[in-house]
Design a protein around this motif. Structure first.
Motif, mmCIF file in Angstrom:
data_model
loop_
_atom_site.group_PDB
_atom_site.id
_atom_site.type_symbol
_atom_site.label_atom_id
_atom_site.label_comp_id
_atom_site.label_asym_id
_atom_site.label_seq_id
_atom_site.Cartn_x
_atom_site.Cartn_y
_atom_site.Cartn_z
ATOM 1 N N VAL A 295 0.838 -1.210 0.000
ATOM 2 C CA VAL A 295 0.000 0.000 0.000
ATOM 3 C C VAL A 295 0.864 1.248 0.000
ATOM 4 O O VAL A 295 0.580 2.241 -0.695
ATOM 5 N N MET A 296 1.963 1.254 0.779
ATOM 6 C CA MET A 296 2.848 2.406 0.820
ATOM 7 C C MET A 296 3.503 2.647 -0.529
ATOM 8 O O MET A 296 3.632 3.794 -0.990
ATOM 9 N N LYS A 297 3.923 1.555 -1.202
ATOM 10 C CA LYS A 297 4.527 1.711 -2.523
ATOM 11 C C LYS A 297 3.530 2.283 -3.524
ATOM 12 O O LYS A 297 3.852 3.191 -4.300
ATOM 13 N N LEU A 298 2.310 1.732 -3.484
ATOM 14 C CA LEU A 298 1.289 2.237 -4.410
ATOM 15 C C LEU A 298 0.939 3.695 -4.113
ATOM 16 O O LEU A 298 0.690 4.490 -5.027
ATOM 17 N N GLN A 299 0.924 4.060 -2.829
ATOM 18 C CA GLN A 299 0.606 5.446 -2.474
ATOM 19 C C GLN A 299 1.695 6.397 -2.939
ATOM 20 O O GLN A 299 1.416 7.538 -3.318
ATOM 21 N N SER A 300 2.961 5.939 -2.900
ATOM 22 C CA SER A 300 4.043 6.784 -3.407
ATOM 23 C C SER A 300 3.976 6.938 -4.918
ATOM 24 O O SER A 300 4.361 7.976 -5.457
ATOM 25 N N GLU B 293 -7.646 4.316 1.638
ATOM 26 C CA GLU B 293 -8.661 3.264 1.748
ATOM 27 C C GLU B 293 -8.890 2.582 0.401
ATOM 28 O O GLU B 293 -9.051 1.355 0.329
ATOM 29 N N TYR B 294 -8.897 3.390 -0.664
ATOM 30 C CA TYR B 294 -9.075 2.811 -2.001
ATOM 31 C C TYR B 294 -7.918 1.882 -2.357
ATOM 32 O O TYR B 294 -8.113 0.776 -2.900
ATOM 33 N N GLU C 275 -5.946 0.277 -0.202
ATOM 34 C CA GLU C 275 -6.046 -0.922 0.638
ATOM 35 C C GLU C 275 -7.075 -1.897 0.077
ATOM 36 O O GLU C 275 -6.863 -3.123 0.083
ATOM 37 N N ASP C 276 -8.188 -1.358 -0.433
ATOM 38 C CA ASP C 276 -9.200 -2.234 -1.035
ATOM 39 C C ASP C 276 -8.646 -2.942 -2.270
ATOM 40 O O ASP C 276 -8.869 -4.157 -2.482
ATOM 41 N N ILE C 277 -7.893 -2.205 -3.100
ATOM 42 C CA ILE C 277 -7.295 -2.813 -4.308
ATOM 43 C C ILE C 277 -6.297 -3.909 -3.918
ATOM 44 O O ILE C 277 -6.256 -5.007 -4.512
ATOM 45 N N VAL C 278 -5.472 -3.645 -2.897
ATOM 46 C CA VAL C 278 -4.463 -4.634 -2.463
ATOM 47 C C VAL C 278 -5.132 -5.872 -1.892
ATOM 48 O O VAL C 278 -4.693 -7.016 -2.134
ATOM 49 N N SER C 279 -6.219 -5.684 -1.128
ATOM 50 C CA SER C 279 -6.932 -6.847 -0.578
ATOM 51 C C SER C 279 -7.571 -7.673 -1.686
ATOM 52 O O SER C 279 -7.628 -8.907 -1.605
ATOM 53 N N GLN C 280 -8.073 -7.016 -2.737
ATOM 54 C CA GLN C 280 -8.641 -7.760 -3.863
ATOM 55 C C GLN C 280 -7.570 -8.539 -4.630
ATOM 56 O O GLN C 280 -7.833 -9.627 -5.155
ATOM 57 N N CYS C 281 -6.351 -7.965 -4.688
ATOM 58 C CA CYS C 281 -5.250 -8.637 -5.399
ATOM 59 C C CYS C 281 -4.453 -9.577 -4.500
ATOM 60 O O CYS C 281 -3.384 -10.086 -4.935
ATOM 61 N N ASN C 282 -4.911 -9.788 -3.235
ATOM 62 C CA ASN C 282 -4.246 -10.699 -2.291
ATOM 63 C C ASN C 282 -2.798 -10.296 -2.033
ATOM 64 O O ASN C 282 -1.897 -11.135 -1.931
ATOM 65 N N GLY C 283 -2.532 -8.982 -1.975
ATOM 66 C CA GLY C 283 -1.210 -8.486 -1.652
ATOM 67 C C GLY C 283 -0.222 -8.523 -2.796
ATOM 68 O O GLY C 283 0.978 -8.288 -2.583
ATOM 69 N N ASN C 284 -0.662 -8.800 -4.011
ATOM 70 C CA ASN C 284 0.230 -8.848 -5.165
ATOM 71 C C ASN C 284 0.450 -7.427 -5.674
ATOM 72 O O ASN C 284 -0.476 -6.755 -6.148
ATOM 73 N N TYR C 285 1.703 -6.944 -5.569
ATOM 74 C CA TYR C 285 2.025 -5.577 -5.946
ATOM 75 C C TYR C 285 1.884 -5.356 -7.444
ATOM 76 O O TYR C 285 1.315 -4.352 -7.894
ATOM 77 N N GLN C 286 2.374 -6.305 -8.249
ATOM 78 C CA GLN C 286 2.352 -6.132 -9.698
ATOM 79 C C GLN C 286 0.928 -6.101 -10.225
ATOM 80 O O GLN C 286 0.577 -5.288 -11.091
ATOM 81 N N GLN C 287 0.090 -6.978 -9.686
ATOM 82 C CA GLN C 287 -1.306 -7.018 -10.138
ATOM 83 C C GLN C 287 -2.039 -5.726 -9.770
ATOM 84 O O GLN C 287 -2.796 -5.170 -10.575
ATOM 85 N N ALA C 288 -1.797 -5.230 -8.533
ATOM 86 C CA ALA C 288 -2.431 -3.974 -8.118
ATOM 87 C C ALA C 288 -1.925 -2.802 -8.951
ATOM 88 O O ALA C 288 -2.687 -1.906 -9.337
ATOM 89 N N TYR C 289 -0.609 -2.799 -9.268
ATOM 90 C CA TYR C 289 -0.043 -1.724 -10.083
ATOM 91 C C TYR C 289 -0.644 -1.724 -11.479
ATOM 92 O O TYR C 289 -0.994 -0.666 -12.030
#
Length: 352
Positions: A317-322, A330-331, A333-347
């Motif tokens: 979440v911190m990386k995505l926020q940067s 909150e948005y 965190e919701d994306i990260v929870s949907q992607c099960n903590g996968n940074y590349q998928q959320a990005y």
């Protein structure tokens, strides 16, 4: 018959006899006076005054007339004297009691007071109504005068405007005719004659006006340039401030992410080093008392793994926020929870 009435009649007869005797004496006296000589009418002069004797015949005549009038008056009084009153005695007040009389008097007094009050109110109302009518009449009269005065004033103003317009047109026509006459003069004559003071003054005023307009335009241009430079300077300062804030935020986020990565790598190495030993212990040794056993149970291992997973998600979440500073936490965190903590998928999801 009333005895007093008889006595009055006797007295009247006696008085009448005496009056007749007196009248006879007066007549004899008047005759004797008429016999007197005419010298008795002459005025008599004495010390400080003059006495003129009266005319005896005229005096006696006046006395007889007055006596006759008195006798007639006395006779009329005797003839019209009121007689005795014959009335049976009776008790006054009638058959009404004293209390009823007092009540009637009190009621009459109250009614009289009320009637007097009502009459006074009617008089006051009539007076006020008359005053209001008089005031209204005076107001109407004054309003009519004011309207007439206003109408007269408007008419005078219109006449004044018409006269002013007429005078203005006449002056303009005279000025135009003067200019036309001046323009019809030959060029040679006009060039030979020097310019008038009015023309020189007009040229000077025109030149001053042009200079003032030029200086005013220059001042406006300078002010516009200054305002543009100041605005550009403010914009540059605002951009520098935003850039510094962004760099500071990125630096703080990077430091925080580095600390999180260092903390996560340390925990991962500890878990890897402890996992084979725990497996061997579970395979070789029998279960012991939870209170005395130094090795963690599966529930504790599950708690540690959940904490590590939360830490990994926090880091993502911190990386995505940067990277996506315009998105809410909150948005993300919701994306990260949907992607099960996968940074590349959320990005990839946020970049799409």
């Amino acid at each position: 018959m009333n005895p007093n009435r008889c006595d009055d009649i006797r007295n009247t007869g006696a008085d009448r006899g005496e009056n007749e005797t007196q009248m006879d004496g007066n007549e004899n006296y008047s005759r004797n006076q008429n016999i007197q000589p005419q010298d008795s009418r002459n005025p008599r002069h004495s010390d400080g005054y003059t006495m003129i004797p009266p005319n005896e015949s005229r005096r006696s005549k006046l006395l007889r007339m007055s006596q006759k009038e008195q006798d007639d008056l006395q006779r009329w009084k005797e003839e019209h004297r009121p007689g005795p009153i014959q009335q049976a005695p009776e008790r006054l007040g009638g058959a009404v009691s004293l209390e009823e009389v007092r009540q009637r008097q009190q009621a009459g007094s109250y009614r009289s007071k009320l009637q007097k009050k009502l009459k006074q109110e009617d008089m006051n109302r009539c007076r006020r109504q008359a005053e209001e009518e008089e005031n209204q009449r005076m107001k109407d009269k004054q309003r009519e005068k004011a309207n007439k005065h206003e109408l007269k004033k408007k008419q005078e103003e219109e006449q004044r405007k018409e006269l002013y317009q007429h005078d203005l047109l006449m002056k303009r026509e005279a000025h135009l005719q003067k200019l036309e006459r001046s323009n019809t003069v030959p060029m040679a004559a006009s060039s030979s004659t020097p310019t008038s003071s009015w023309a020189r003054g007009h040229e000077y005023r025109e030149a001053r006006k042009v200079q003032e307009e030029v200086s005013l335009q220059q001042k406006k241009d300078e002010q516009r340039k200054k305002s543009q430079l100041l605005e550009e300077k403010h914009k540059q300062e605002e951009e520098d401030r935003k850039r510094q804030m962004e760099n500071e935020r990125l630096r703080v986020n990077s430091a925080f992410l580095d600390r999180l990565e260092a903390r996560g790598s340390g925990r991962a190495s500890e878990s890897l080093s402890c996992t084979p030993e725990l497996g061997n212990v579970w395979q070789t040794e029998e279960p012991q008392d939870p209170a005395s056993s130094p090795v963690s149970f599966p529930s504790q291992l599950h708690t540690d793994s959940a904490a590590e997973e939360d830490t990994d998600r926090e880091r993502v979440v911190m990386k995505l926020q940067s990277m996506f500073s315009y998105c809410d936490r909150e948005y993300l965190e919701d994306i990260v929870s949907q992607c099960n903590g996968n940074y590349q998928q959320a990005y990839d999801l946020l970049s799409a």
